[in-house]
Design an enzyme around this catalytic site. Structure first.
Site, PDB file in Angstrom:
ATOM      1  N   LYS A  16       0.925  -1.427   0.072  1.00 14.58           N
ATOM      2  CA  LYS A  16      -0.115  -0.097   0.066  1.00 14.58           C
ATOM      3  C   LYS A  16       1.123   1.372   0.062  1.00 14.58           C
ATOM      4  O   LYS A  16       1.679   1.396   0.799  1.00 14.58           O
ATOM      5  CB  LYS A  16      -0.967  -0.021   1.246  1.00 14.58           C
ATOM      6  CG  LYS A  16      -2.324   0.597   1.050  1.00 14.58           C
ATOM      7  CD  LYS A  16      -2.849   0.286   2.519  1.00 14.58           C
ATOM      8  CE  LYS A  16      -4.482   1.071   2.520  1.00 14.58           C
ATOM      9  NZ  LYS A  16      -5.100   0.839   3.581  1.00 14.58           N
TER      10      LYS A  16
HETATM   11  O1  G3P Z   1      -7.784   1.694   5.619  1.00 11.88           O
HETATM   12  C1  G3P Z   1      -8.474   2.787   4.929  1.00 11.88           C
HETATM   13  C2  G3P Z   1      -9.740   3.349   5.339  1.00 11.88           C
HETATM   14  O2  G3P Z   1     -10.520   2.164   5.109  1.00 11.88           O
HETATM   15  C3  G3P Z   1      -9.832   4.000   6.731  1.00 11.88           C
HETATM   16  O3  G3P Z   1     -10.935   4.102   7.189  1.00 11.88           O
HETATM   17  O4  G3P Z   1     -12.599   4.853   8.863  1.00 11.88           O
HETATM   18  O5  G3P Z   1     -10.209   5.329   9.082  1.00 11.88           O
HETATM   19  O6  G3P Z   1     -11.573   6.498   7.739  1.00 11.88           O
HETATM   20  P1  G3P Z   1     -11.416   5.269   8.245  1.00 11.88           P
END
Ligand code: G3P
Length: 217
Positions: free
Chosen positions: A83
């Protein structure tokens, strides 16, 4: 549509993998911190729990160091997906790694133009953050729609991995738009199976079955 789970909690991953519905896992530095475990060790364990891609994120800001970190990460297992952030250095790293046959997930995407660049860099996955887009007064689902249209216009092979999903309606809308993959926290994935009328119906069937006094086994 592929289902990835967004967590570094191996107990949760094991439980979801046992359903046969899990196609991969995404992690990020925040989720690794939350797990309280060593990064390389937890990624190795996750790679053994699922056959599909397991996203492990580089933390360097410059291309040269990103490449060195990716080298360490991709040695962990064949299903590691590197990533990288959506920056010029991240895109350069994406191009170099995918040209070499390594899967790459380009993360922190907040615009369709960024997604266009990731596709041109040969990304395996682009991760637009729907929830964080919404949190800041933008329309996260409109972003997914725009990327879908652009990728279809040019037949880009990059898969749209809708990330930062917060609730089942996000998943439903992403499926309607045609996102290739969704990643969501374990709780959101489990919520997809829930319906109050399913619970109510099951209760009634259980009660009536008991009244028959029969057993199947
Ligand atoms: O892994 C990336 C993403 O899904 C993060 O989500 O909830 O931290 O905005 P969030």
């Amino acid at each position: 549509m592929k289902f990835f789970v967004d967590t570094a909690d191996t107990a949760e991953i094991r439980e979801l993998a046992a359903t046969g519905l899990l196609d991969g896992v995404t992690t990020n530095p925040t989720l690794i911190h939350k797990s309280g475990r060593k990064f390389l060790e937890v990624v190795e364990e996750i790679c053994g729990l699922v056959d599909g891609p397991v996203s492990a994120e580089v933390v360097a800001m410059d291309h040269e160091t990103m490449m060195k970190e990716a080298e360490v990460l991709r040695k962990i297992a064949d299903n590691v997906c590197i990533k990288v952030p959506l920056t010029i250095d991240g895109l350069k790293t994406c191009k170099a790694l995918t040209s070499d046959g390594t899967q790459v997930n380009v993360t922190l995407c907040f615009s369709a133009n960024q997604a266009l660049l990731a596709a041109k860099a040969g990304a395996t996955f682009i991760s637009p953050f729907v929830g964080r887009h919404d949190d800041n007064g933008f329309d996260g689902l409109a972003l997914i729609e725009d990327i879908r249209q652009i990728y279809d216009n040019y037949a880009f092979g990059t898969e749209i991995l809708a990330a930062s999903l917060r609730h089942p309606i996000h998943v439903l809308d992403c499926a309607k738009i045609g996102a290739d993959v969704i990643t969501a926290p374990p709780a959101v994935i489990k919520m997809l199976s829930k319906h109050v009328l399913t619970d109510k119906g099951l209760e009634a069937f259980e009660a009536d079955w008991a009244k028959t006094g029969q057993t199947i086994l």
